[in-house]
Enzyme design. Structure first.
Site, PDB file in Angstrom:
ATOM      1  N   HIS A 257      -6.544   8.587   0.409  1.00 61.51           N
ATOM      2  CA  HIS A 257      -7.969   8.278   0.449  1.00 61.51           C
ATOM      3  C   HIS A 257      -8.737   9.412  -0.210  1.00 61.51           C
ATOM      4  CE1 HIS A 257     -11.937   7.150   1.929  1.00 61.51           C
ATOM      5  NE2 HIS A 257     -11.417   5.967   2.148  1.00 61.51           N
TER       6      HIS A 257
ATOM      7  N   ASP B 208      -6.645  -0.184   4.485  1.00 50.14           N
ATOM      8  CA  ASP B 208      -5.984  -1.365   3.909  1.00 50.14           C
ATOM      9  C   ASP B 208      -4.528  -1.515   4.313  1.00 50.14           C
ATOM     10  OD1 ASP B 208      -7.962  -0.609   1.098  1.00 50.14           O
ATOM     11  OD2 ASP B 208      -8.184  -2.364   2.380  1.00 50.14           O
TER      12      ASP B 208
HETATM   13  C1  SDX Z   1     -10.447   1.928   0.023  1.00 48.17           C
HETATM   14  O1  SDX Z   1     -13.746   5.469  -0.917  1.00 48.17           O
HETATM   15  C2  SDX Z   1     -13.680   4.702   0.138  1.00 48.17           C
HETATM   16  O2  SDX Z   1     -14.282   4.944   1.136  1.00 48.17           O
HETATM   17  C3  SDX Z   1     -12.801   3.462  -0.034  1.00 48.17           C
HETATM   18  C4  SDX Z   1     -12.543   2.637   1.217  1.00 48.17           C
HETATM   19  C5  SDX Z   1     -13.797   1.952   1.730  1.00 48.17           C
HETATM   20  O3  SDX Z   1     -13.867   1.665   2.927  1.00 48.17           O
HETATM   21  O4  SDX Z   1     -14.682   1.612   0.886  1.00 48.17           O
HETATM   22  O5  SDX Z   1     -12.027   3.475   2.240  1.00 48.17           O
HETATM   23  C6  SDX Z   1     -11.541   1.512   0.942  1.00 48.17           C
HETATM   24  O6  SDX Z   1     -10.578   1.758  -1.164  1.00 48.17           O
HETATM   25  C7  SDX Z   1      -9.245   2.610   0.607  1.00 48.17           C
HETATM   26  C8  SDX Z   1      -8.224   3.040  -0.489  1.00 48.17           C
HETATM   27  C9  SDX Z   1      -7.388   1.825  -0.891  1.00 48.17           C
HETATM   28  N1  SDX Z   1      -6.527   2.179  -2.060  1.00 48.17           N
HETATM   29  C10 SDX Z   1      -5.203   2.319  -1.915  1.00 48.17           C
HETATM   30  O7  SDX Z   1      -4.614   2.266  -0.832  1.00 48.17           O
HETATM   31  C11 SDX Z   1      -4.467   2.547  -3.243  1.00 48.17           C
HETATM   32  C12 SDX Z   1      -3.451   3.678  -3.079  1.00 48.17           C
HETATM   33  N2  SDX Z   1      -4.197   4.944  -2.930  1.00 48.17           N
HETATM   34  C13 SDX Z   1      -4.493   5.685  -4.099  1.00 48.17           C
HETATM   35  O8  SDX Z   1      -4.493   5.088  -5.314  1.00 48.17           O
HETATM   36  C14 SDX Z   1      -5.393   6.895  -3.876  1.00 48.17           C
HETATM   37  O9  SDX Z   1      -4.983   7.508  -2.734  1.00 48.17           O
HETATM   38  C15 SDX Z   1      -6.876   6.633  -3.834  1.00 48.17           C
HETATM   39  C16 SDX Z   1      -7.342   5.882  -5.027  1.00 48.17           C
HETATM   40  C17 SDX Z   1      -7.256   5.889  -2.599  1.00 48.17           C
HETATM   41  C18 SDX Z   1      -7.569   7.986  -3.795  1.00 48.17           C
HETATM   42  O10 SDX Z   1      -7.245   8.617  -4.979  1.00 48.17           O
HETATM   43  P1  SDX Z   1      -7.908  10.044  -5.362  1.00 48.17           P
HETATM   44  O11 SDX Z   1      -8.799  10.534  -4.297  1.00 48.17           O
HETATM   45  O12 SDX Z   1      -8.468   9.913  -6.749  1.00 48.17           O
HETATM   46  O13 SDX Z   1      -6.682  11.007  -5.336  1.00 48.17           O
HETATM   47  P2  SDX Z   1      -5.699  11.260  -6.528  1.00 48.17           P
HETATM   48  O14 SDX Z   1      -5.402   9.979  -7.233  1.00 48.17           O
HETATM   49  O15 SDX Z   1      -6.218  12.398  -7.330  1.00 48.17           O
HETATM   50  O16 SDX Z   1      -4.368  11.691  -5.734  1.00 48.17           O
HETATM   51  C19 SDX Z   1      -4.144  13.048  -5.361  1.00 48.17           C
HETATM   52  C20 SDX Z   1      -2.631  13.213  -5.412  1.00 48.17           C
HETATM   53  C21 SDX Z   1      -2.028  12.811  -6.774  1.00 48.17           C
HETATM   54  O17 SDX Z   1      -0.823  13.514  -6.889  1.00 48.17           O
HETATM   55  P3  SDX Z   1      -0.806  14.932  -7.790  1.00 48.17           P
HETATM   56  O18 SDX Z   1      -1.370  14.553  -9.141  1.00 48.17           O
HETATM   57  O19 SDX Z   1      -1.695  15.882  -7.004  1.00 48.17           O
HETATM   58  O20 SDX Z   1       0.642  15.319  -7.813  1.00 48.17           O
HETATM   59  O21 SDX Z   1      -2.032  12.322  -4.453  1.00 48.17           O
HETATM   60  C22 SDX Z   1      -1.225  11.380  -5.146  1.00 48.17           C
HETATM   61  C23 SDX Z   1      -1.674  11.372  -6.579  1.00 48.17           C
HETATM   62  O22 SDX Z   1      -0.635  10.944  -7.434  1.00 48.17           O
HETATM   63  N3  SDX Z   1      -1.479  10.077  -4.492  1.00 48.17           N
HETATM   64  C24 SDX Z   1      -0.530   9.173  -4.239  1.00 48.17           C
HETATM   65  C25 SDX Z   1      -1.181   8.132  -3.562  1.00 48.17           C
HETATM   66  N4  SDX Z   1      -2.486   8.433  -3.435  1.00 48.17           N
HETATM   67  C26 SDX Z   1      -2.648   9.643  -4.016  1.00 48.17           C
HETATM   68  N5  SDX Z   1       0.784   9.126  -4.535  1.00 48.17           N
HETATM   69  C27 SDX Z   1       1.455   8.029  -4.117  1.00 48.17           C
HETATM   70  N6  SDX Z   1       0.902   6.977  -3.456  1.00 48.17           N
HETATM   71  C28 SDX Z   1      -0.425   7.010  -3.163  1.00 48.17           C
HETATM   72  N7  SDX Z   1      -0.973   5.985  -2.518  1.00 48.17           N
END
Ligand code: SDX
Length: 428
Positions: free
Chosen positions: A307, A364
């Protein structure tokens, strides 16, 4: 704490005021940055460190896993409130009295009918159309049937637009599902509650009375409350920036629905179920999917995990996980997918990659298990998220307009070609 920040560029110091919120958060006010530094701007892709506004609607603390709507905790609201009470709270700032709540619902019910021509629009969509695309189009189309623009400073006009969309949106949600199922598009019943009407319009069989199930009513009420707002998330920011051009409420909501559809945002609830199904089909091989999620060469992410703000458990995920156990138990459903989800969660929470990046289950991760137990098709999961998020989007749009915020128009740092003279065809 000092009341200013200092930025030094080429030996010149520039003072920027610090603003403190009611929860002691601190923001550097950069409104004068460009003028005082002769052109310097900030840059922050994805706005990970940038606030777009001051807001009084929702507070969340990602480190402590706190979520409050207008100061009330999500735990108490999910347990004690109705979705309509929460909608009123988010939009108008206070929990309604009994009289206010009755009038609110009476006014909403007075708009719970949509123009028959909307059915022609629905019929124009192929059955295979994704419900989020249909819902976004229908919401935008409402403007055609309600052309009067809303003078946001006119309380009556604003109130009427709000109860109108709260009345019509559940109809559009239900009809979007029924169209895909080839079932008649039906209405609710003014004697039923808001949530009961959603269930009836979605699930009533053409040739029998619909019998309400208290387990489903309570589960849906809780899920809608838990999804109702989440401060400046991607879709709420989309609603705000669309409305900042003074585009109407309905089209701003339509833009928000489109943003929510993305699998990184609300579309994740559908992607979670598809991922869990794939793991189950793969013999429950969670290790394979964990490895894929950690492989930088693999675009696969563990859907429902991570998140932007929560670096602790998403408080909503805790409530939904507990509710999933209760709903499946009450309905007498044994869903192996729930066990796959719990196994995956346990594994991820013990995995260094996820621990280091503070990746926890988000809203989710478990919600789809309840939707599925309720008989909602997986393609409708994000539509249910939109139904819950509607009052939050309305509240955010209304706050932005009432605060007379300027049109949203970010700057950029240009990194393209510098000036070069035109080349004629023969010179290229
Ligand atoms: C919602 O913003 C809100 O409030 C949203 C929400 C709402 O109520 O409106 O809460 C609803 O959208 C919840 C999120 C639903 N999405 C998912 O579940 C999709 C999977 N999650 C990710 O794609 C990710 O965690 C995000 C998009 C939710 C957040 O991404 P960020 O904050 O941009 O973080 P990032 O992509 O920079 O990740 C940081 C690190 C990275 O690794 P490094 O580059 O540091 O090595 O964490 C890793 C990412 O690759 N990472 C994951 C991951 N989420 C982050 N790796 C594997 N699986 C994941 N799910």
């Amino acid at each position: 704490m000092s009341d200013k920040a200092i930025v030094e560029i080429d030996g010149n110091k520039h003072e920027l005021p610090l603003i403190k919120g009611t929860e002691n958060e601190v923001a550097i006010d950069i409104k004068a940055l460009r003028s005082s530094t002769g052109g310097a701007i900030t840059i922050d892709p994805g706005y990970k460190n940038t606030g777009s506004c001051e807001s009084a609607i929702t507070f969340l603390d990602g480190e402590k896993g706190i979520l409050r709507y207008r100061g009330y905790s999500i735990e108490e609201l999910a347990e004690k409130a109705s979705f309509l009470e929460v909608a009123y709270l988010l939009i108008f700032g206070e929990l309604p009295t009994g009289e206010e709540l009755d009038k609110f619902y009476t006014d909403i019910k007075s708009h719970a009918v949509v123009d028959e021509d909307v059915k022609k629009i629905i019929d124009a969509f192929p059955k295979a159309a994704h419900p989020m695309g249909v819902l976004s189009s229908l919401t935008s189309a409402l403007t055609a049937f309600n052309p009067s623009t809303v003078d946001v400073r006119n309380n009556d006009e604003m109130y009427n637009a709000i109860v109108k969309i709260l009345g019509k949106f559940p109809v559009l949600v239900a009809w979007t599902m029924r169209k895909k199922q080839g079932l008649p598009l039906i209405y609710g019943d003014d004697n039923l509650s808001y949530v009961e009407n959603v269930l009836k319009m979605m699930f009533k069989s053409p040739n029998s009375e619909y019998e309400q199930n208290p387990v489903l009513i309570d589960a849906l009420n809780k899920l809608l409350i838990l999804h109702a707002d989440h401060e400046q998330n991607c879709s709420a920011s989309t609603v705000r920036i669309t409305g900042s051009s003074h585009a109407g409420l309905f089209v701003s909501l339509s833009a928000g629905i489109s943003a929510l559809w993305g699998p990184l945002h609300g579309g994740a609830n559908q992607a979670v179920l598809e991922m869990l199904e794939a793991i189950k089909e793969d013999g429950g091989d969670t290790k394979k999917y964990m490895a894929k999620a950690k492989d930088k060469e693999d675009p696969f992410r563990l859907m429902g995990f991570g998140h932007r703000v929560y670096k602790n458990f998403d408080p909503r995920a805790r409530i939904i996980k507990k509710a999933a156990d209760e709903v499946l138990g009450d309905l007498g459903i044994e869903d192996p997918i729930l066990d796959v989800a719990k196994g995956l969660e346990k594994e991820a929470l013990e995995d260094q990659y996820f621990v280091d990046r503070k990746l926890y289950p988000n809203v989710d991760f478990y919600s789809g298990i309840i939707y599925r137990a309720m008989g909602i098709p997986v393609e409708m999961f994000t539509v249910m998220f939109a139904l819950g998020r509607l009052p939050g989007w309305i509240a955010q749009w209304r706050e932005m307009r009432l605060r007379k915020e300027p049109i949203g128009r970010p700057r950029q740092l240009y990194v393209g070609e510098t000036y070069r003279p035109f080349k004629s065809l023969s010179e290229r």
